[in-house]
Design a protein around this motif. Sequence first.
Motif, PDB file in Angstrom:
ATOM      1  N   SER A 293      38.094  56.572  32.803  1.00 20.64           N
ATOM      2  CA  SER A 293      36.909  57.336  33.193  1.00 20.64           C
ATOM      3  C   SER A 293      35.789  57.220  32.170  1.00 20.64           C
ATOM      4  N   LEU A 294      36.090  56.786  30.951  1.00 22.64           N
ATOM      5  CA  LEU A 294      35.058  56.612  29.930  1.00 22.64           C
ATOM      6  C   LEU A 294      34.287  55.297  30.087  1.00 22.64           C
ATOM      7  N   VAL A 295      34.881  54.339  30.798  1.00 23.71           N
ATOM      8  CA  VAL A 295      34.227  53.048  30.996  1.00 23.71           C
ATOM      9  C   VAL A 295      33.232  53.177  32.151  1.00 23.71           C
ATOM     10  N   PRO A 296      32.004  52.706  31.963  1.00 25.89           N
ATOM     11  CA  PRO A 296      31.016  52.803  33.054  1.00 25.89           C
ATOM     12  C   PRO A 296      31.463  52.008  34.293  1.00 25.89           C
ATOM     13  N   LYS A 297      31.124  52.552  35.464  1.00 27.96           N
ATOM     14  CA  LYS A 297      31.516  51.917  36.723  1.00 27.96           C
ATOM     15  C   LYS A 297      30.828  50.560  36.917  1.00 27.96           C
ATOM     16  N   VAL A 298      29.708  50.374  36.289  1.00 28.25           N
ATOM     17  CA  VAL A 298      28.974  49.121  36.414  1.00 28.25           C
ATOM     18  C   VAL A 298      29.806  47.958  35.858  1.00 28.25           C
ATOM     19  N   ILE A 299      30.565  48.207  34.818  1.00 26.86           N
ATOM     20  CA  ILE A 299      31.380  47.145  34.221  1.00 26.86           C
ATOM     21  C   ILE A 299      32.436  46.680  35.224  1.00 26.86           C
ATOM     22  N   PHE A 300      33.073  47.608  35.929  1.00 27.12           N
ATOM     23  CA  PHE A 300      34.052  47.227  36.941  1.00 27.12           C
ATOM     24  C   PHE A 300      33.394  46.424  38.068  1.00 27.12           C
ATOM     25  N   ALA A 301      32.196  46.838  38.475  1.00 26.60           N
ATOM     26  CA  ALA A 301      31.483  46.123  39.525  1.00 26.60           C
ATOM     27  C   ALA A 301      31.124  44.711  39.080  1.00 26.60           C
ATOM     28  N   VAL A 302      30.682  44.569  37.833  1.00 28.85           N
ATOM     29  CA  VAL A 302      30.325  43.246  37.315  1.00 28.85           C
ATOM     30  C   VAL A 302      31.554  42.347  37.238  1.00 28.85           C
ATOM     31  N   ILE A 303      32.683  42.897  36.768  1.00 31.12           N
ATOM     32  CA  ILE A 303      33.912  42.104  36.683  1.00 31.12           C
ATOM     33  C   ILE A 303      34.356  41.662  38.081  1.00 31.12           C
ATOM     34  N   LEU A 304      34.297  42.565  39.042  1.00 33.07           N
ATOM     35  CA  LEU A 304      34.691  42.239  40.408  1.00 33.07           C
ATOM     36  C   LEU A 304      33.777  41.169  41.017  1.00 33.07           C
ATOM     37  N   CYS A 305      32.473  41.327  40.866  1.00 30.85           N
ATOM     38  CA  CYS A 305      31.528  40.341  41.412  1.00 30.85           C
ATOM     39  C   CYS A 305      31.664  38.989  40.723  1.00 30.85           C
ATOM     40  N   THR A 306      31.852  38.991  39.408  1.00 32.28           N
ATOM     41  CA  THR A 306      31.982  37.736  38.674  1.00 32.28           C
ATOM     42  C   THR A 306      33.237  36.972  39.093  1.00 32.28           C
ATOM     43  N   SER A 307      34.346  37.670  39.198  1.00 32.25           N
ATOM     44  CA  SER A 307      35.583  36.980  39.591  1.00 32.25           C
ATOM     45  C   SER A 307      35.506  36.523  41.050  1.00 32.25           C
ATOM     46  N   GLY A 308      34.912  37.324  41.923  1.00 27.74           N
ATOM     47  CA  GLY A 308      34.766  36.926  43.320  1.00 27.74           C
ATOM     48  C   GLY A 308      33.852  35.726  43.485  1.00 27.74           C
ATOM     49  N   PHE A 309      32.740  35.712  42.761  1.00 29.03           N
ATOM     50  CA  PHE A 309      31.813  34.586  42.820  1.00 29.03           C
ATOM     51  C   PHE A 309      32.456  33.322  42.259  1.00 29.03           C
ATOM     52  N   SER A 310      33.221  33.478  41.185  1.00 30.42           N
ATOM     53  CA  SER A 310      33.912  32.332  40.591  1.00 30.42           C
ATOM     54  C   SER A 310      34.936  31.739  41.561  1.00 30.42           C
ATOM     55  N   MET A 311      35.702  32.605  42.218  1.00 29.71           N
ATOM     56  CA  MET A 311      36.689  32.114  43.196  1.00 29.71           C
ATOM     57  C   MET A 311      36.005  31.430  44.378  1.00 29.71           C
ATOM     58  N   MET A 312      34.874  31.977  44.826  1.00 29.81           N
ATOM     59  CA  MET A 312      34.155  31.375  45.938  1.00 29.81           C
ATOM     60  C   MET A 312      33.636  29.987  45.556  1.00 29.81           C
ATOM     61  N   LEU A 313      33.088  29.836  44.348  1.00 32.88           N
ATOM     62  CA  LEU A 313      32.607  28.525  43.916  1.00 32.88           C
ATOM     63  C   LEU A 313      33.743  27.515  43.792  1.00 32.88           C
ATOM     64  N   ASP A 314      34.890  27.945  43.270  1.00 29.46           N
ATOM     65  CA  ASP A 314      36.047  27.044  43.177  1.00 29.46           C
ATOM     66  C   ASP A 314      36.492  26.568  44.560  1.00 29.46           C
ATOM     67  N   ASN A 315      36.535  27.475  45.522  1.00 29.05           N
ATOM     68  CA  ASN A 315      36.933  27.101  46.883  1.00 29.05           C
ATOM     69  C   ASN A 315      35.893  26.198  47.547  1.00 29.05           C
ATOM     70  N   LEU A 316      34.610  26.429  47.271  1.00 31.29           N
ATOM     71  CA  LEU A 316      33.574  25.560  47.830  1.00 31.29           C
ATOM     72  C   LEU A 316      33.653  24.156  47.237  1.00 31.29           C
TER      73      LEU A 316
END
Length: 141
Positions: free
Chosen positions: A20-43
């Motif tokens: 709860s001390l970690v800002p929610k934005v960090i989780f969103a950035v990690i999720l978007c970064t990993s999702g974008f990376s996986m999408m580029l690898d598949n493309l």
Amino acid sequence: GVFVVASSVILLFYGISVVSLVPKVIFAVILCTSGFSMMLDNLKSAWSTLKRFEFILVVLHIVLTATIGMLYAVMLGLLFTATIFVVQYSWHSGVLHCTTCQLERSKVARIEDEQLILEQVGASVLIVHLHGMLFFGSASS
């Protein structure tokens, strides 16, 4: 590697309340970064395995999913797939080869009278060997 180990040790000793001390934005950035990376690898792998037209449709489907939503993108994807299937199979005639009854006979045992009739009119009997799918657009060609 070190960050994962350190965060696991902190979670082990202090519990889930530390999250709860970690800002929610960090989780969103990690999720978007990993999702974008996986999408580029598949493309990248799709670029080398798919035909160019199919790859363009994959990219179009990703854009449609992002803009109009998943349900409509799935429906349009099914429509695209069915259209491509029908168009590709309509280019094929479906006829493997043609022959007459004089050149090719069936394996049916016939009486002598029937064999004489087939010998007389065998040239007028057309035998068509078909293969693949037949659609209304390709059946007449």
